[in-house]
Scaffold this active site. Structure first.
Site, PDB file in Angstrom:
ATOM      1  N   LEU A  31      47.790  16.891 -31.171  1.00 39.13           N
ATOM      2  CA  LEU A  31      49.499  16.879 -31.137  1.00 39.13           C
ATOM      3  C   LEU A  31      49.591  15.019 -32.116  1.00 39.13           C
ATOM      4  CD1 LEU A  31      49.944  18.611 -28.301  1.00 39.13           C
ATOM      5  CD2 LEU A  31      49.981  19.903 -30.355  1.00 39.13           C
ATOM      6  N   ALA A  33      49.358  11.227 -31.268  1.00 34.28           N
ATOM      7  CA  ALA A  33      48.842   9.808 -30.959  1.00 34.28           C
ATOM      8  C   ALA A  33      49.495   8.681 -30.119  1.00 34.28           C
ATOM      9  CB  ALA A  33      47.689   9.079 -32.288  1.00 34.28           C
ATOM     10  N   GLY A  34      49.544   7.819 -29.777  1.00 38.40           N
ATOM     11  CA  GLY A  34      50.721   7.023 -29.241  1.00 38.40           C
ATOM     12  C   GLY A  34      49.973   5.364 -29.225  1.00 38.40           C
ATOM     13  N   GLY A  35      50.445   4.372 -28.739  1.00 33.50           N
ATOM     14  CA  GLY A  35      50.047   3.386 -28.231  1.00 33.50           C
ATOM     15  C   GLY A  35      48.450   3.143 -27.177  1.00 33.50           C
ATOM     16  N   GLY A  37      46.362   6.333 -26.776  1.00 31.98           N
ATOM     17  CA  GLY A  37      45.397   7.188 -26.158  1.00 31.98           C
ATOM     18  C   GLY A  37      46.188   8.413 -27.788  1.00 31.98           C
ATOM     19  N   LYS A  53      45.845  14.528 -23.213  1.00 33.24           N
ATOM     20  CA  LYS A  53      46.313  12.946 -23.523  1.00 33.24           C
ATOM     21  C   LYS A  53      44.617  11.957 -22.721  1.00 33.24           C
ATOM     22  CE  LYS A  53      49.497  10.263 -23.952  1.00 33.24           C
ATOM     23  NZ  LYS A  53      50.481   9.013 -23.600  1.00 33.24           N
ATOM     24  N   ASP A 147      58.983   3.196 -19.518  1.00 31.59           N
ATOM     25  CA  ASP A 147      58.550   3.029 -21.057  1.00 31.59           C
ATOM     26  C   ASP A 147      59.766   4.277 -21.938  1.00 31.59           C
ATOM     27  OD1 ASP A 147      58.007   1.925 -24.218  1.00 31.59           O
ATOM     28  OD2 ASP A 147      55.952   3.728 -23.385  1.00 31.59           O
TER      29      ASP A 147
END
Length: 633
Positions: A31, A33-35, A37, A53, A147
């Site tokens: 789906l 990706a982020g900081g 994972g 995640k 966040d």
């Protein structure tokens, strides 16, 4: 899954570096990706889609991150709101920690604005109201999001969903952040975050003002550029509210106050939204988003089908065996009984399980024929098996002679046959025991039963074992067995004692436990005392911990029933509990060294303005409910 996902969809095919399974979840697509994972699509066993995640390996190697991640996941699992994506599963102890949340079929606010531009004022008011309700639930669980940004707000058909609440805290103060890794998005941080000061629920309110500005204007309130430049403007300059609709100005301005104390509470944010637009309640959720954004929800509902495990390889067919042609059907006639052949030592099969007669014969391979022995299988009848000994011995015995007492007898003579068998076998064992000196001791297991119900008792004079019939109607078939016990109980099993009623619980609400004071569960009334002679629960403000010096403490997991049975059965013992890792409403068991049990509900700490340092707890006690325990040392 078979094949690749078509290009242009919001679902990405799994790459070479992507796992195919996470714990028991089979992954269907990636789906994003982020900081911290990557996020994958999977399904529950019941077919519901979930977002999983998987935390980055470099974070997973940091022990402090793992500790905080476990705490935040535990707290997040208690958050159940209409505008949050609930955490439904997690494993902070895995090689790569992960958590699973409900899948929301809708774009993020960041993706929607980037693709379709700013949102109408009515939509922004509904958006802010939904996020504010989500923050009420999150803050109520003792969590600060830290966040809140457009990428962490998903736009569903019935309103927004806030995700990743509290998880950013796990990365704060780890070795990674201290070496320059930034967690969070600078454009959506509050001044106190940028300055490294204390984070509170007001921090999320500032971020909510930034999110509202972004949704209404399509840009960040403090501009773009390097992270240092953006953070400097957040701390020292005023936001650029150009293009913010008139109805949103008051809301945004108050949320973006530099001082946390000057910002509105979440409840006040909801009041401002309702004053700006009477339709802020999501009464018609299908119309709250612009058409172009709503159309994206349909594409995301069409998620890839859950992967299906390949069927196991079919077993190789057994080699065919030529069969003789079947005999033509014959009129049925009762067969004449034929005497059974007598067994010999060479042809006798292995001893069958105790209590069973000869094993049934297999079907013959030749033409079908009438049975030659009533009840036997077709074909040649097998040699009857010998009747088993009263119980298995670790030594072999000579095979009985043909025509001995092991010859099958007619059913009416079964009991007499059983006695004859027992005498013959015991006689054989006596001979074998006298001949083989050392084997006697292997046979001297007293008080056994044979398959006919006779009790075998050791003869103290000769060392031989003699079968003894139990007296008729005597319930004590075995010595040492309670005659009152049920016949279904195993021999020698103790009779359970009568159940003892549980003690009545006593509930004590709103106890302020001052640092350095103790609670002793046996006190009446239960109140803090400065006496260490009986110390069941103690608050140490210096370490910010609750301690149980003379007993055991068990933190209850989400979903565990807070009752006496749980405290008695749970064994995850500890001596103290750090308050920075729990939120309001957390519950734990206390087992004291005097046998008392208590369930303590943490209700929070004293405010910083209070000159006294204390924690507020509710305590339910059961006196003398368990055996006295020893400290875990």
């Amino acid at each position: 899954m078979s094949g690749r996902i078509p290009e242009g969809t919001v679902f990405q095919s799994l790459g070479e570096g992507d796992p195919r399974h996470v714990a028991g979840y089979r992954l269907a697509a990636r789906l994003g990706a982020g900081g911290m994972g990557k996020v994958y699509l999977s399904y529950t066993p019941g077919g519901r889609p979930v977002a999983i995640k998987v935390i980055r390996p470099d974070f997973a190697q940091d022990a402090e991150f793992r500790r905080r991640f476990a705490q935040e996941v535990h707290a997040a699992q208690r958050v159940q709101g209409l505008y949050t994506a609930p955490v439904i599963d997690a494993d902070p102890e895995a090689a790569q920690p992960w958590l699973a949340t409900a899948y929301v079929p809708g774009p993020s606010l960041a993706a929607a604005v980037n693709e379709h531009g700013k949102l109408p004022a009515e939509t922004v008011l509904l958006l802010v109201a939904g996020i504010a309700e989500a923050l009420q639930v999150i803050h109520g669980a003792g969590i600060v999001h830290r966040d809140l940004k457009p990428a962490n707000v998903l736009l569903a058909a019935d309103g927004p969903r806030v995700i990743d609440f509290g998880i950013a805290r796990a990365a704060d103060a780890t070795s990674l952040t201290s070496s320059g890794v930034t967690i969070g998005t600078p454009s959506f941080m509050a001044p106190e975050q940028a300055a490294g000061a204390k984070v509170t629920p007001a921090t999320d309110v500032f971020a909510l003002g930034l999110v509202a500005t972004y949704a209404a204007t399509g840009r960040a309130a403090f501009g773009e550029g390097t992270s240092h430049g953006v953070l400097y403007r957040i701390v020292h300059e005023e936001p650029d509210l150009t293009g913010v609709p008139e109805r949103l100005v008051e809301l945004v301005t108050r949320c973006l106050a530099k001082e946390p104390s000057e910002r509105p509470s979440v409840a006040e944010v909801l009041t401002i939204c309702q004053s700006a637009n009477a339709e802020t309640v999501l009464r018609r959720p299908e119309e709250w988003l612009p058409g172009a954004v709503a159309a994206e929800i349909g594409t995301r509902k069409a998620a890839p089908a859950p992967p299906v495990a390949p069927p196991p390889p079919a077993a190789a067919p057994a080699p065919s065996v030529p069969q003789a042609p079947a005999a033509p059907p014959q009129p049925f006639a009762p067969p004449a009984p034929v005497p059974a052949p007598e067994p010999t030592a060479a042809s006798a099969p292995s001893t069958p399980p105790p209590g069973f007669g000869p094993p049934p014969a297999a079907y013959g391979a030749g033409p079908a024929a009438a049975p030659t022995v009533p009840g036997a299988g077709y074909g040649t009848p097998p040699a009857p098996a010998p009747v088993p000994a009263p119980y298995a011995h670790p030594v072999s015995t000579p095979a009985p002679e043909s025509g001995s007492a092991l010859t099958p007898a007619d059913p009416p003579k079964r009991r007499k046959r059983g006695r004859t068998i027992a005498i013959a076998v015991v006689a054989t064992l006596v001979v074998g025991g006298l001949a083989g000196g050392g084997t006697y001791y292997a046979l001297a297991d007293r008080d056994k039963k044979n398959d006919q119900g006779a009790t075998v008792t050791e003869n103290s004079d000769s060392g031989a074992e003699q079968p003894v019939e139990p007296p008729a109607g005597d319930p004590a078939a075995d010595p040492g067995t309670d005659p009152a016990a049920d016949s279904s109980d195993s021999p020698g099993e103790p009779v359970p004692a009568d159940p003892v009623e549980d003690p009545e619980p006593a509930t004590h609400k709103g106890i302020n436990l001052v640092s350095g004071y103790h609670l002793t569960f046996g006190d009446d009334p239960l109140r803090p005392v400065n006496d260490e002679s009986a110390n069941d629960l103690y608050y140490d403000s210096g370490l910010d911990r609750l301690k149980v010096p003379d007993g055991r403490l068990i933190l209850l997991r989400n979903g565990q029933k807070p009752d006496l049975a749980t405290c008695r059965s749970e064994t995850r013992y500890a001596e103290n509990l750090g308050l920075d890792g729990i939120s309001k409403g957390a519950m734990f068991c206390v087992l004291t060294d005097t046998g008392h049990v208590g369930i303590v509900t943490y209700q929070g700490k004293s405010p910083e303005s209070d000159p006294s340092q204390f924690v507020t707890v509710d305590v339910t006690t059961w006196l003398n409910a368990v055996e006295a325990v020893q400290p875990t040392s």
